[in-house]
Design an enzyme around this catalytic site. Sequence first.
Site, short mmCIF file in Angstrom:
data_model
loop_
_atom_site.label_atom_id
_atom_site.label_comp_id
_atom_site.label_asym_id
_atom_site.label_seq_id
_atom_site.Cartn_x
_atom_site.Cartn_y
_atom_site.Cartn_z
N ASP A 26 0.86 -1.18 0.00
CA ASP A 26 0.00 0.00 0.00
C ASP A 26 0.90 1.24 0.00
O ASP A 26 2.09 1.16 0.33
CB ASP A 26 -0.89 -0.03 1.24
CG ASP A 26 -1.88 1.12 1.30
OD1 ASP A 26 -2.26 1.64 0.23
OD2 ASP A 26 -2.26 1.51 2.41
N ASP A 28 -0.13 5.04 1.16
CA ASP A 28 -0.28 5.93 2.31
C ASP A 28 -0.32 5.14 3.61
O ASP A 28 -1.10 4.20 3.76
CB ASP A 28 -1.56 6.77 2.16
CG ASP A 28 -1.47 7.69 0.96
OD1 ASP A 28 -0.88 8.77 1.08
OD2 ASP A 28 -1.98 7.31 -0.12
N ASP A 202 -2.03 -0.74 6.00
CA ASP A 202 -2.32 -0.16 7.31
C ASP A 202 -3.80 0.06 7.55
O ASP A 202 -4.22 0.26 8.68
CB ASP A 202 -1.61 1.20 7.44
CG ASP A 202 -2.24 2.26 6.55
OD1 ASP A 202 -2.44 1.98 5.34
OD2 ASP A 202 -2.55 3.36 7.04
#
Length: 252
Positions: A26, A28, A202
């Site tokens: 991922d 961000d 996240d």
Amino acid sequence: MTTAASTIRQLPAPPGRLTRPALFLDMDGVLAPLAETPDAVVPDARRTAVLRALAQRLNGRLAIISGRTLAEIDRIAESAAASASGVHGLERRRADGSLDRAAADPAVRDAVAAFQDFARTRPGIIVEDKAVSASLHYRQAQGEAEAVGALAERLADETGLTLQPGNLVVELKTPGTDKGTALAAFMAEAPFKGAMPVMLGDDLTDEDGFRAAEALGGFGVLVGPPRATAARHGLPDVDAVLAWLDAVEETP
């Protein structure tokens, strides 16, 4: 007594040596720190160098899978990943440069207009038009969280668009894909086919990727604070991610 939270806190770091891994990352909160606005995330020399070296070590078995568009992924990562998927799987670029792009649901235009109307009188709310989806960012207006959620749920019911909650953002997207479907599509193709998938994420949007990696014989790595997750390993922050990516080795 062992609680769910304490179990999550004890997630071990991923191993530093892996057998023929394929890494899916991922953007961000994983490769780049979260920022107040989407365009505040900028290229970083260390990140770019780590990604380029990793792609070379793994013979191209590296892909960025993000909610951002492919254009934004390339801007931030300085085109360090040949393979990438944007907007939760709605855009996907293979290792050979060929592209898959889903046709936008016409209702996305209605969502963009409704989000813009909502944001007009609410300072700090940011609308992001990704053509195949519409996002409403409220990191700078967290007091509007309840109103943002109610609006997104109503629009999802009215339009049939898929509601994708994220970290201080809601997104209404063209249905049909997620980060898990993107990971699985990559794993069916060269150079990923037959490798062990490892997904680093996240956010709640990364759980589909964690589950897909697990189903295909790999595992997920949760980055950041503990929470309920399908990931089996954990890393505390972006710096730890970059350090691990820089050191991870493929076993012979």
